[in-house]
Design a protein around this motif. Sequence first.
Motif, PDB file in Angstrom:
ATOM      1  N   THR A 110       4.956  10.886 -24.492  1.00 11.39           N
ATOM      2  CA  THR A 110       5.155  11.163 -23.139  1.00 11.39           C
ATOM      3  C   THR A 110       6.178  10.164 -22.774  1.00 11.39           C
ATOM      4  O   THR A 110       6.796  10.400 -21.581  1.00 11.39           O
ATOM      5  CB  THR A 110       3.913  10.770 -22.311  1.00 11.39           C
ATOM      6  OG1 THR A 110       3.631   9.289 -22.462  1.00 11.39           O
ATOM      7  CG2 THR A 110       2.583  11.706 -22.894  1.00 11.39           C
ATOM      8  N   ALA A 111       6.644   9.376 -23.481  1.00 17.03           N
ATOM      9  CA  ALA A 111       7.940   8.573 -23.032  1.00 17.03           C
ATOM     10  C   ALA A 111       9.214   9.198 -22.662  1.00 17.03           C
ATOM     11  O   ALA A 111       9.982   8.871 -22.182  1.00 17.03           O
ATOM     12  CB  ALA A 111       8.251   7.136 -23.928  1.00 17.03           C
ATOM     13  N   ALA A 112       9.192  10.494 -23.600  1.00 10.50           N
ATOM     14  CA  ALA A 112      10.494  11.335 -23.423  1.00 10.50           C
ATOM     15  C   ALA A 112      10.701  11.647 -21.865  1.00 10.50           C
ATOM     16  O   ALA A 112      11.852  11.538 -21.177  1.00 10.50           O
ATOM     17  CB  ALA A 112      10.339  12.562 -24.315  1.00 10.50           C
ATOM     18  N   ASP A 113       9.691  12.151 -20.884  1.00 10.59           N
ATOM     19  CA  ASP A 113       9.857  12.184 -19.895  1.00 10.59           C
ATOM     20  C   ASP A 113       8.452  12.238 -19.355  1.00 10.59           C
ATOM     21  O   ASP A 113       7.711  13.419 -19.082  1.00 10.59           O
ATOM     22  CB  ASP A 113      10.275  13.717 -19.741  1.00 10.59           C
ATOM     23  CG  ASP A 113      10.615  14.305 -18.100  1.00 10.59           C
ATOM     24  OD1 ASP A 113      10.175  13.337 -17.169  1.00 10.59           O
ATOM     25  OD2 ASP A 113      11.094  15.197 -18.024  1.00 10.59           O
ATOM     26  N   PRO A 114       7.817  11.026 -18.829  1.00  8.67           N
ATOM     27  CA  PRO A 114       6.593  10.896 -18.333  1.00  8.67           C
ATOM     28  C   PRO A 114       6.161  12.094 -17.125  1.00  8.67           C
ATOM     29  O   PRO A 114       4.792  12.217 -17.216  1.00  8.67           O
ATOM     30  CB  PRO A 114       6.775   9.483 -17.686  1.00  8.67           C
ATOM     31  CG  PRO A 114       7.854   8.917 -18.413  1.00  8.67           C
ATOM     32  CD  PRO A 114       8.717  10.013 -18.320  1.00  8.67           C
ATOM     33  N   GLY A 115       6.961  12.376 -16.279  1.00 13.66           N
ATOM     34  CA  GLY A 115       6.433  13.348 -15.293  1.00 13.66           C
ATOM     35  C   GLY A 115       6.381  14.822 -15.750  1.00 13.66           C
ATOM     36  O   GLY A 115       6.369  15.554 -14.875  1.00 13.66           O
ATOM     37  N   HIS A 116       6.975  15.014 -16.916  1.00 17.07           N
ATOM     38  CA  HIS A 116       7.084  16.421 -17.284  1.00 17.07           C
ATOM     39  C   HIS A 116       5.590  17.070 -17.346  1.00 17.07           C
ATOM     40  O   HIS A 116       4.629  16.239 -18.024  1.00 17.07           O
ATOM     41  CB  HIS A 116       7.653  16.507 -18.547  1.00 17.07           C
ATOM     42  CG  HIS A 116       8.328  18.080 -19.071  1.00 17.07           C
ATOM     43  ND1 HIS A 116       7.239  18.959 -19.323  1.00 17.07           N
ATOM     44  CD2 HIS A 116       9.713  18.622 -19.164  1.00 17.07           C
ATOM     45  CE1 HIS A 116       8.137  20.103 -19.400  1.00 17.07           C
ATOM     46  NE2 HIS A 116       9.321  20.044 -19.551  1.00 17.07           N
ATOM     47  N   ARG A 117       5.407  18.311 -17.277  1.00 20.20           N
ATOM     48  CA  ARG A 117       3.993  18.930 -17.179  1.00 20.20           C
ATOM     49  C   ARG A 117       3.706  19.106 -18.919  1.00 20.20           C
ATOM     50  O   ARG A 117       2.518  19.140 -18.906  1.00 20.20           O
ATOM     51  CB  ARG A 117       3.977  20.231 -16.477  1.00 20.20           C
ATOM     52  CG  ARG A 117       4.991  21.298 -17.161  1.00 20.20           C
ATOM     53  CD  ARG A 117       4.799  22.553 -16.260  1.00 20.20           C
ATOM     54  NE  ARG A 117       3.574  23.310 -16.507  1.00 20.20           N
ATOM     55  CZ  ARG A 117       3.037  23.868 -15.509  1.00 20.20           C
ATOM     56  NH1 ARG A 117       3.501  24.165 -14.299  1.00 20.20           N
ATOM     57  NH2 ARG A 117       1.704  24.462 -15.847  1.00 20.20           N
TER      58      ARG A 117
END
Length: 437
Positions: A110-117
């Motif tokens: 999730t560190a790649a883009d924490p806000g991504h669905r």
Amino acid sequence: MAGAPNTEAGPAPGPEADPAPDPSADTATDTDVVVVGAGPVGLLLAGELRLGGARVTVLEQLTEPTTESRASTLHTRTMEILEERGLLARLGTLPSGGPGHFGGMRLDLTAADPGHRWAGQWKCAQARLESVLHDWATELGARVLRGHVVTGLRPRADRIEAGFATLGATARGTGTGTTGTGLLSASYLVGCDGERSTVRQLAGFEVAGQDGGLEMLRADVAGIDIPDRRFERLPNGLATAHRWPDGSTRVMVHVYGSGAARRTGPPSLAEVAAAWKLVTGEDIGAGTPVWLNAFDNTSLQAARYVKGRVLLAGDAAHAQMPVGGQALNLGLQDAADLGPKLAARITGQDPAAPDGAGSALLESYHATRHRIGAATLTNIQAQARLLLGGPEVDGLRAVFGDLLTIGPARRHLARAISGLGHADTTTEEPTPREAAA
């Protein structure tokens, strides 16, 4: 990486594999594109081609769909692709795959883009994914022919011909054998037929890299009760165990220093059980094998993904250790990139392309996906060293563990695995469908 450099170029062209083009031959084709291989990559590509208006025929040597689930992890970019095509709704709710890893070291993707669905990773059995992709592609009009083995390729001036043999029950009912032969002609042919690709060899694609030197055994075993393990490093080797919802257990085991065997088939349960007992002390030999497999740290890539009217995608274009689902996701992303471009080429939406097979769009497929494939193989080589190395890599793992406490380092690696980091250094052109939207 262990192993000697590999520069496979396939068999020398001959009368059956690569005869001289015949400009005077009949120009009619049976289909626009032949896709060889009805795994997830071939089926996604088939659907993409149909969305773009191209006729497509898929040739698959297996007479029945596989029940094996070699891979079961979907990453963020792949989830985006599936959602855009309405395929996530068909798959239903997918469970989270929990934190990911880099070479067996915990890495929260999730560190790649924490806000991504779709941040993180998601679990979907490969057999289920294949079934959904098959239904989607065939509903769109793709033709899937099972029990068809490609035996030769014949380039013409304006098309490619594929010879094939059909498989079926023998007359005496003693098993499966060749029941006939045939020929298909198409404007293009795409090999999605795995790391031992027949298409790649018949077409003479050059391949560079290294054969595997270290091996890991894996199996799905029913009737055993052992504790879950996650990349547990023990004195004699590495062990992973995870119980599936059906009650069987996926085990993976590597004995430190064990080389890659020259195999003509899967390992036996006895071999897997012996390695598991040596590493963990647990006896799984009384279980029932559901699936048996071995893989190594092979790292190979085709020098070109496009050769005239023949193209490669998925493991046919790049062979790598299947760590963390990256092989499956890389292949699906190949198909998503190639499909719209090849369909546009077929339907005349490539006006800047020269006459014949040459195509600016297809060249962009090679340039984009070869670069991404090379970066992914490098990433996996590093993971293989951390994962399969013995005590000699303990210092390296300690240093790497410290690096993974640094936020930007975690994000960089998580984006690379998730398929979100590949466009950071190169601006990619929109696909023909995106440009028209």
